[in-house]
Design an enzyme around this catalytic site. Structure first.
Site, PDB file in Angstrom:
ATOM      1  N   LYS A   1      -5.590  -2.559   5.467  1.00  0.00           N
ATOM      2  CA  LYS A   1      -4.569  -3.084   6.397  1.00  0.00           C
ATOM      3  C   LYS A   1      -5.193  -3.336   7.764  1.00  0.00           C
ATOM      4  CE  LYS A   1      -0.891  -1.000   3.743  1.00  0.00           C
ATOM      5  NZ  LYS A   1      -0.037   0.144   3.436  1.00  0.00           N
TER       6      LYS A   1
ATOM      7  N   ASP B   1       7.484  -2.127   7.224  1.00  0.00           N
ATOM      8  CA  ASP B   1       7.553  -1.664   5.836  1.00  0.00           C
ATOM      9  C   ASP B   1       8.923  -1.966   5.229  1.00  0.00           C
ATOM     10  OD1 ASP B   1       5.572  -0.537   4.345  1.00  0.00           O
ATOM     11  OD2 ASP B   1       5.832   1.488   5.142  1.00  0.00           O
TER      12      ASP B   1
ATOM     13  N   GLN C   1       1.861   5.352   6.547  1.00  0.00           N
ATOM     14  CA  GLN C   1       1.443   5.292   5.143  1.00  0.00           C
ATOM     15  C   GLN C   1       2.058   6.457   4.361  1.00  0.00           C
ATOM     16  OE1 GLN C   1      -0.301   2.753   3.852  1.00  0.00           O
ATOM     17  NE2 GLN C   1      -0.378   3.630   1.806  1.00  0.00           N
TER      18      GLN C   1
HETATM   19  N1  GUN Z   1       2.211   3.739  -0.061  1.00  0.00           N
HETATM   20  C1  GUN Z   1       2.112   2.912  -1.133  1.00  0.00           C
HETATM   21  N2  GUN Z   1       2.688   1.726  -0.870  1.00  0.00           N
HETATM   22  C2  GUN Z   1       3.158   1.800   0.391  1.00  0.00           C
HETATM   23  C3  GUN Z   1       3.853   0.888   1.231  1.00  0.00           C
HETATM   24  O1  GUN Z   1       4.169  -0.259   0.873  1.00  0.00           O
HETATM   25  N3  GUN Z   1       4.169   1.350   2.469  1.00  0.00           N
HETATM   26  C4  GUN Z   1       3.860   2.602   2.883  1.00  0.00           C
HETATM   27  N4  GUN Z   1       4.211   2.964   4.109  1.00  0.00           N
HETATM   28  N5  GUN Z   1       3.211   3.465   2.130  1.00  0.00           N
HETATM   29  C5  GUN Z   1       2.862   3.068   0.900  1.00  0.00           C
END
Ligand code: GUN
Length: 298
Positions: free
Chosen positions: A55, A122, A99
């Site tokens: 990211k 998100d 995350q």
């Molecule tokens: N962990 C796995 N996929 C995601 C996601 O799309 N967003 C977040 N914040 N954590 C994750």
């Protein structure tokens, strides 16, 4: 035997990231606005570390302001909430992503609820989930958006198609079902208590597997010619017993991919499928959030 077409998510994700990069450049030139993304990682989960690194790299590559906060395993709820509050107030940050999963002892819901909904790239804040359910403009979770981009670029209009989503998570199952409904599909959400799951799946023109169970969806669960979107990313031992004994692992989806290839019309691979779209859609959400916060029309 016919062979499914493999959906080229790499190409589609690349083109989406390029589109976002061009929009970032335009916002800088025309409005003096640099979209900013803050990613927060708590603890040392290896998969999360990989996702967070990706990211950070891709947001920088798209020309964004990008910051990653790495916090130790023993971070307290109060410290994490204080960081979210700081990011909520930071005018250089338009998107905040914490995350998941968080280490044991931290309450994910209250952390997500503390994020300013306008910066919730998100799409997990209940306010954004509610907007999505009502068909109002929302920040939509990235993986479901990625599934929709793949489906629309593969099939064109989805109107009237039968869609079955296996899985009802807040992160994927529920929002992807809402998006399919908004695209005029007839949607079924199936889950662990669904009776005769294979028969339900066989009704699908579009089958989205998002359960987190390696290779659960078998070839005879798939209607011939259906489009199969595999959201699962599961780490399993190698099939070869010697390599498995040596502790070697690999990633597989929720669909028994090799056998599904003979039945499906289109299918996403794992790895190299939906996962690639998630980051591209996160960048797009960050641009959307920045424009809305700055009062710039989409
Ligand atoms: N962990 C796995 N996929 C995601 C996601 O799309 N967003 C977040 N914040 N954590 C994750």
């Amino acid at each position: 035997m016919s062979q499914a077409q493999i959906i080229d998510a790499k190409l589609i994700a690349e083109s989406l990231r390029e589109e976002v990069g061009r929009e970032v450049a335009r916002l800088k030139t025309d409005h003096g606005l640099t979209p900013g993304l803050a990613v927060v990682l708590v603890g040392e989960d290896p998969a999360s570390q990989t996702y967070v690194r990706s990211k950070g790299e891709h947001s920088k590559a798209a020309g964004m302001h990008s910051v990653t906060h790495r916090l130790p395993d023993d971070t307290t709820q109060a410290d994490l909430l204080a960081l979210v509050e700081t990011l909520n107030r930071d005018p250089a940050i338009h998107g905040i992503l914490v995350q998941l999963p968080l280490p044991a002892g931290l309450d994910e819901k209250s952390v997500i609820n503390a994020i300013d909904p306008a910066k919730d790239v998100d799409g997990l804040h209940p306010m954004n989930a509610g907007y999505l359910a009502q068909g109002l403009p929302a920040l939509v979770p990235c993986t479901p958006t990625g599934c929709m981009v793949l489906l629309e670029r593969t099939l064109g209009s989805l109107s009237g198609k039968r869609a079955v989503v296996v899985g009802r998570s807040v992160l994927v199952g529920k929002p992807v079902a809402q998006l399919l409904l908004a695209a005029d599909c007839t949607v079924t959400i199936a889950h662990s208590r669904t009776q005769d799951l294979p028969a339900v799946c066989r009704e699908a023109d579009i089958l989205v597997a998002a359960v987190g169970r390696p290779r659960m969806v078998k070839a005879d669960w798939i209607k011939p010619g259906a489009t199969v979107i595999d959201v699962g990313i599961n780490r399993v031992p190698f099939d070869n017993p010697e390599q498995a004994a040596a502790g070697k692992t690999k990633l597989v989806g929720d669909v028994a991919y090799k056998e599904a290839l003979a039945v499906a019309g289109h299918i996403t691979p794992v790895p190299g499928g939906v996962g690639l779209m998630t980051v591209a859609c996160l960048l797009q959400n960050t641009v959307t959030a920045a424009k809305r916060i700055a009062g710039i029309e989409a």
